[in-house]
Motif scaffolding. Sequence first.
Motif, PDB file in Angstrom:
ATOM      1  N   LYS A  52       3.635  -6.386  -5.695  1.00  0.00           N
ATOM      2  CA  LYS A  52       4.310  -7.272  -6.647  1.00  0.00           C
ATOM      3  C   LYS A  52       3.338  -8.274  -7.249  1.00  0.00           C
ATOM      4  CE  LYS A  52       7.888  -9.395  -8.552  1.00  0.00           C
ATOM      5  NZ  LYS A  52       8.722  -8.776  -9.598  1.00  0.00           N
ATOM      6  N   ARG A  53       2.459  -8.821  -6.408  1.00  0.00           N
ATOM      7  CA  ARG A  53       1.609  -9.919  -6.859  1.00  0.00           C
ATOM      8  C   ARG A  53       0.345  -9.461  -7.572  1.00  0.00           C
ATOM      9  NH1 ARG A  53       1.544 -13.816  -1.477  1.00  0.00           N
ATOM     10  NH2 ARG A  53       3.790 -13.986  -1.187  1.00  0.00           N
ATOM     11  N   HIS A  54      -0.252  -8.337  -7.126  1.00  0.00           N
ATOM     12  CA  HIS A  54      -1.607  -8.039  -7.590  1.00  0.00           C
ATOM     13  C   HIS A  54      -1.823  -6.623  -8.130  1.00  0.00           C
ATOM     14  CE1 HIS A  54      -2.556 -11.842  -5.718  1.00  0.00           C
ATOM     15  NE2 HIS A  54      -2.086 -11.393  -4.580  1.00  0.00           N
ATOM     16  N   ALA A  55      -0.963  -5.664  -7.756  1.00  0.00           N
ATOM     17  CA  ALA A  55      -1.195  -4.288  -8.203  1.00  0.00           C
ATOM     18  C   ALA A  55      -1.012  -4.132  -9.706  1.00  0.00           C
ATOM     19  CB  ALA A  55      -0.264  -3.331  -7.460  1.00  0.00           C
ATOM     20  N   THR A  56      -0.321  -5.070 -10.350  1.00  0.00           N
ATOM     21  CA  THR A  56      -0.113  -4.987 -11.803  1.00  0.00           C
ATOM     22  C   THR A  56      -1.410  -5.215 -12.573  1.00  0.00           C
ATOM     23  OG1 THR A  56       0.526  -7.328 -11.759  1.00  0.00           O
ATOM     24  CG2 THR A  56       2.291  -5.710 -11.691  1.00  0.00           C
ATOM     25  N   ASN A  57      -2.441  -5.743 -11.903  1.00  0.00           N
ATOM     26  CA  ASN A  57      -3.710  -6.000 -12.585  1.00  0.00           C
ATOM     27  C   ASN A  57      -4.644  -4.797 -12.577  1.00  0.00           C
ATOM     28  OD1 ASN A  57      -2.930  -8.687 -12.994  1.00  0.00           O
ATOM     29  ND2 ASN A  57      -3.699  -9.302 -10.990  1.00  0.00           N
ATOM     30  N   LEU A  58      -4.216  -3.679 -11.984  1.00  0.00           N
ATOM     31  CA  LEU A  58      -5.067  -2.494 -11.917  1.00  0.00           C
ATOM     32  C   LEU A  58      -5.192  -1.824 -13.275  1.00  0.00           C
ATOM     33  CD1 LEU A  58      -3.678  -0.903  -8.621  1.00  0.00           C
ATOM     34  CD2 LEU A  58      -5.808  -2.166  -8.894  1.00  0.00           C
ATOM     35  N   GLU A  59      -6.320  -1.141 -13.468  1.00  0.00           N
ATOM     36  CA  GLU A  59      -6.483  -0.329 -14.673  1.00  0.00           C
ATOM     37  C   GLU A  59      -5.607   0.918 -14.565  1.00  0.00           C
ATOM     38  OE1 GLU A  59      -8.154  -1.219 -17.274  1.00  0.00           O
ATOM     39  OE2 GLU A  59      -8.947  -3.060 -16.403  1.00  0.00           O
ATOM     40  N   LYS A  60      -5.470   1.629 -15.674  1.00  0.00           N
ATOM     41  CA  LYS A  60      -4.516   2.728 -15.752  1.00  0.00           C
ATOM     42  C   LYS A  60      -4.749   3.803 -14.694  1.00  0.00           C
ATOM     43  CE  LYS A  60      -2.465   6.071 -18.935  1.00  0.00           C
ATOM     44  NZ  LYS A  60      -2.487   6.642 -20.289  1.00  0.00           N
ATOM     45  N   ASP A  61      -5.994   4.265 -14.531  1.00  0.00           N
ATOM     46  CA  ASP A  61      -6.289   5.363 -13.600  1.00  0.00           C
ATOM     47  C   ASP A  61      -6.950   4.867 -12.319  1.00  0.00           C
ATOM     48  OD1 ASP A  61      -5.316   7.274 -15.401  1.00  0.00           O
ATOM     49  OD2 ASP A  61      -7.221   7.274 -16.490  1.00  0.00           O
ATOM     50  N   GLU A  62      -6.877   3.573 -12.071  1.00  0.00           N
ATOM     51  CA  GLU A  62      -7.543   3.007 -10.897  1.00  0.00           C
ATOM     52  C   GLU A  62      -6.677   3.161  -9.644  1.00  0.00           C
ATOM     53  OE1 GLU A  62      -9.309  -1.312  -9.302  1.00  0.00           O
ATOM     54  OE2 GLU A  62      -8.356  -1.148 -11.271  1.00  0.00           O
ATOM     55  N   THR A  63      -7.322   3.467  -8.529  1.00  0.00           N
ATOM     56  CA  THR A  63      -6.679   3.489  -7.215  1.00  0.00           C
ATOM     57  C   THR A  63      -7.429   2.512  -6.316  1.00  0.00           C
ATOM     58  OG1 THR A  63      -6.003   5.803  -7.434  1.00  0.00           O
ATOM     59  CG2 THR A  63      -6.080   4.876  -5.201  1.00  0.00           C
ATOM     60  N   ARG A  64      -6.695   1.580  -5.756  1.00  0.00           N
ATOM     61  CA  ARG A  64      -7.314   0.577  -4.884  1.00  0.00           C
ATOM     62  C   ARG A  64      -6.758   0.745  -3.474  1.00  0.00           C
ATOM     63  NH1 ARG A  64      -6.626  -5.440  -6.727  1.00  0.00           N
ATOM     64  NH2 ARG A  64      -7.921  -4.613  -8.429  1.00  0.00           N
ATOM     65  N   VAL A  65      -7.662   0.825  -2.515  1.00  0.00           N
ATOM     66  CA  VAL A  65      -7.275   0.959  -1.104  1.00  0.00           C
ATOM     67  C   VAL A  65      -7.534  -0.384  -0.421  1.00  0.00           C
ATOM     68  CG1 VAL A  65      -7.646   2.181   1.065  1.00  0.00           C
ATOM     69  CG2 VAL A  65      -7.810   3.411  -1.117  1.00  0.00           C
ATOM     70  N   VAL A  66      -6.484  -0.950   0.170  1.00  0.00           N
ATOM     71  CA  VAL A  66      -6.575  -2.283   0.765  1.00  0.00           C
ATOM     72  C   VAL A  66      -6.149  -2.210   2.230  1.00  0.00           C
ATOM     73  CG1 VAL A  66      -5.823  -4.685   0.617  1.00  0.00           C
ATOM     74  CG2 VAL A  66      -6.008  -3.311  -1.462  1.00  0.00           C
ATOM     75  N   ALA A  67      -6.956  -2.844   3.087  1.00  0.00           N
ATOM     76  CA  ALA A  67      -6.609  -2.960   4.507  1.00  0.00           C
ATOM     77  C   ALA A  67      -6.091  -4.370   4.760  1.00  0.00           C
ATOM     78  CB  ALA A  67      -7.822  -2.679   5.377  1.00  0.00           C
ATOM     79  N   PHE A  68      -4.935  -4.467   5.397  1.00  0.00           N
ATOM     80  CA  PHE A  68      -4.337  -5.761   5.739  1.00  0.00           C
ATOM     81  C   PHE A  68      -4.460  -5.955   7.254  1.00  0.00           C
ATOM     82  CE2 PHE A  68      -2.126  -4.106   2.037  1.00  0.00           C
ATOM     83  CZ  PHE A  68      -2.242  -5.165   1.136  1.00  0.00           C
ATOM     84  N   VAL A  69      -5.228  -6.960   7.648  1.00  0.00           N
ATOM     85  CA  VAL A  69      -5.406  -7.272   9.068  1.00  0.00           C
ATOM     86  C   VAL A  69      -4.561  -8.512   9.370  1.00  0.00           C
ATOM     87  CG1 VAL A  69      -7.042  -7.879  10.881  1.00  0.00           C
ATOM     88  CG2 VAL A  69      -7.735  -6.315   9.039  1.00  0.00           C
ATOM     89  N   ASP A  70      -3.534  -8.323  10.177  1.00  0.00           N
ATOM     90  CA  ASP A  70      -2.588  -9.402  10.484  1.00  0.00           C
ATOM     91  C   ASP A  70      -2.722  -9.777  11.963  1.00  0.00           C
ATOM     92  OD1 ASP A  70      -0.526 -11.176  10.738  1.00  0.00           O
ATOM     93  OD2 ASP A  70       1.075  -9.752  10.307  1.00  0.00           O
ATOM     94  N   VAL A  71      -3.264 -10.959  12.213  1.00  0.00           N
ATOM     95  CA  VAL A  71      -3.416 -11.455  13.586  1.00  0.00           C
ATOM     96  C   VAL A  71      -2.612 -12.742  13.699  1.00  0.00           C
ATOM     97  CG1 VAL A  71      -4.996 -12.202  15.390  1.00  0.00           C
ATOM     98  CG2 VAL A  71      -5.707 -10.432  13.773  1.00  0.00           C
ATOM     99  N   GLY A  72      -1.480 -12.671  14.388  1.00  0.00           N
ATOM    100  CA  GLY A  72      -0.625 -13.830  14.550  1.00  0.00           C
ATOM    101  C   GLY A  72      -0.740 -14.424  15.935  1.00  0.00           C
TER     102      GLY A  72
END
Length: 778
Positions: A165-185
């Motif tokens: 919702k927040r950031h994927a809308t900024n991608l280029e048309k054919d771009e694929t971005r792989v993101v790792a989310f490390v959550d340490v609570g």
Amino acid sequence: MAPPCIGIDLGAAKTMVVGETGEIVRNELGGHSSASLVGFSGDERYVGEGAVAQLATNAKNTARIGERLAGNTALQAHRGEGGFTAFYAGAETAIADDALAAALLRNVGSLANKTFGGVQATALVVPNAWEESQIATLARAAAAGLDGGVEFVKSDSCLRLAYEKRHATNLEKDETRVVAFVDVGRCSASCVVCSFTTEESCILSSEASTDGSYAGTAALDALVYDYLLTKLPKDVDKPQPGSKKGQRLLNACERLRVLLSTMDLAKVTCENLGEERDVPLELTRKEFEEVCAPALKGLYHLLERAKMGAGMVVDAVELVGGGSRVCAVRNCAGEVFGTSTFGAKMDDASLAHGAALALATERDARKNVWLQREALVAAQSRTHENTKLLDEAKANLDKEEKAAAFKAKETAAAEKPENSDGDEAPAPAADDAPESTLQIRVRVLSQKAEDLKAEERKVTTALEQAADVADRAAKVLATRPETDAAELRKAEDAMCERDEGVRLVAEQRNALETCVLELRAAKNGTHYKLFEAKAVEFGELLQAAEDWLWSDEASDADAIAKKKEQVLADAKALVPAYFAKVEEERLATEKELEKEAATATNEDDDDERREDRINADTRKLKFADRFRLVEKNKAEGTELFKDGNIHHAAKRYKDALGHASKLREYDLGPEDAAKTKKIKVDLHVNMALCWTKLQNNDQALKSAGEALALEPTHPKALYRRAALYEKTSKFDEAKADLKQVLKANEQDKAALALMKRVDAQLARQKAKAKKMAAKMFA
């Protein structure tokens, strides 16, 4: 506008509540989160932020419900095993975890209702490693503590949706971005790897800790605790885990961990660790990493499994949770993913926001399915109606053609011209005859039938796609266990009713006690001479009221309120001259305020005198009186603006801000502070509009910026600044502000129109730059 969906992240240390637009629900004190605590003292129950003070002074009767739900084993020796018991309402009472969680959810749910004016549905974040029994406990608590529909969303899906919702809308048309989310609570650690395109997103791999020995910062603190026991002075007894001294040492471990996030050597003092003795403690970052090596090794393997399971190269790493600030944790993540730079696009509200988005997405998808079904029914109805008309037209045309053929045959038989061979004359070619009205109607209706079939196929395809989206959105919501929480809800309702009764009694007690203290102070104050004749009787009246306040009779709110009224009535009867004097002074203050307003009007054109007058106003007015001056000047400014007197309106708004500046928010209660902040924001926005009308763009930008400094997502302030950015050709900045406006309200016509103009300017700039580049390299 319909109430929004909300997401709740009931964490081990704090609980976040966020609406689908990203708006954070603030706690009673204005903070962004509520403590995951429920405390008990005497007849009172403290929930959320109200229990923070209880944790310090009455830890035994305060439940860390977030930790209890997480079931973390690292601190089990410190927290104790089994259920929670508290001394409440005069007895030792066992209170189940679902009842404690229900109290916390009821508290944050009511805050959300106040913030949004109602809630459509609620989604609760569920950690990936939770077992069915943990989810069932949370489900019972939600059924007892929350109103309306409640769903559950796994934490990995929450992170994916929030980032999308927040950031994927900024991608280029054919771009694929792989993101790792490390959550340490506090009590959990997890890693999820997702891929994002402009069209969709998906989870590639997801790993979560199932062993408390390396689950979150609690594991780190437990290891540091054991290490510090070996470093205590010999004359200091080692505190037992779970004891008061043990809790003090554990708190010191947490403080050391936090300090080591920003320095190589941390020093703290643990108070009363020995017999009336404070013990200094210190720890280096290197020592910390060596001590916590077992937990960090477990985290390393968890991250490795997530990385290998993804099967794709990770482009970015986002760190989430309080534990992500620990340098050793960051180093561990950097080593696994081969980076020393981490993203800063996710915050503590991401999980709760993602849960709200999951609900909103599923709701919108179901709505779209319903709309497509309606569209299909309408298309089928149009096709059916057209088919009837076509069949009718074809039947009429067939009759017409048969009648024409019969008539032509009769005419031909009557005339019957013969040729030289004695044969009949040939009939005229049918193609030579013009189309009849019925033939045209049949042709048009046939073409329309083809068009309607194409439309129906298109709608059917759209319905299938919508249904597929709805199915995928529904799968994001975790399976909700069947629960019967009727008795638990009834018990929570009774507890809330009891809490309200206790609150009302405390409120009336405070009111009566304040009344007695104020009257006693008046007796010895400026007008003390007015009390001399009745000093003894007046003192006896106040003493009797004070004695009554601490008697068994003072246990009912209505009785206390009546007692206060009686005390005031008796006091007025004893010293009527004093109360007459107070009323006289009040009326004099009112006249002074009116005189000041009149003076302000007369000095309207003298800016220096006006500013000097407001700055020199050092009177310690009550909040209501000072706030009335703010509102009065604001209302006058608005009237002047409506009449076209922009310059004078700006002066009035400036005066209002001058008075508002004397209302210091840290001196006010939560409600008064919120009112002050809101009116300041409104005044700065109005000033921005006035400066814009006066063609002073620099001042207008400054005013808009001051409004946004107080409330960063204020739609009007963002729109005003965006409009000013457009005027000054700062189109990228304008677009960024407009995106935030439309995020809150996608149907904002003014923002949409301005965005259209800004996009056109950006496209023009891009085309111009491309053209210039072509010339340069031609």
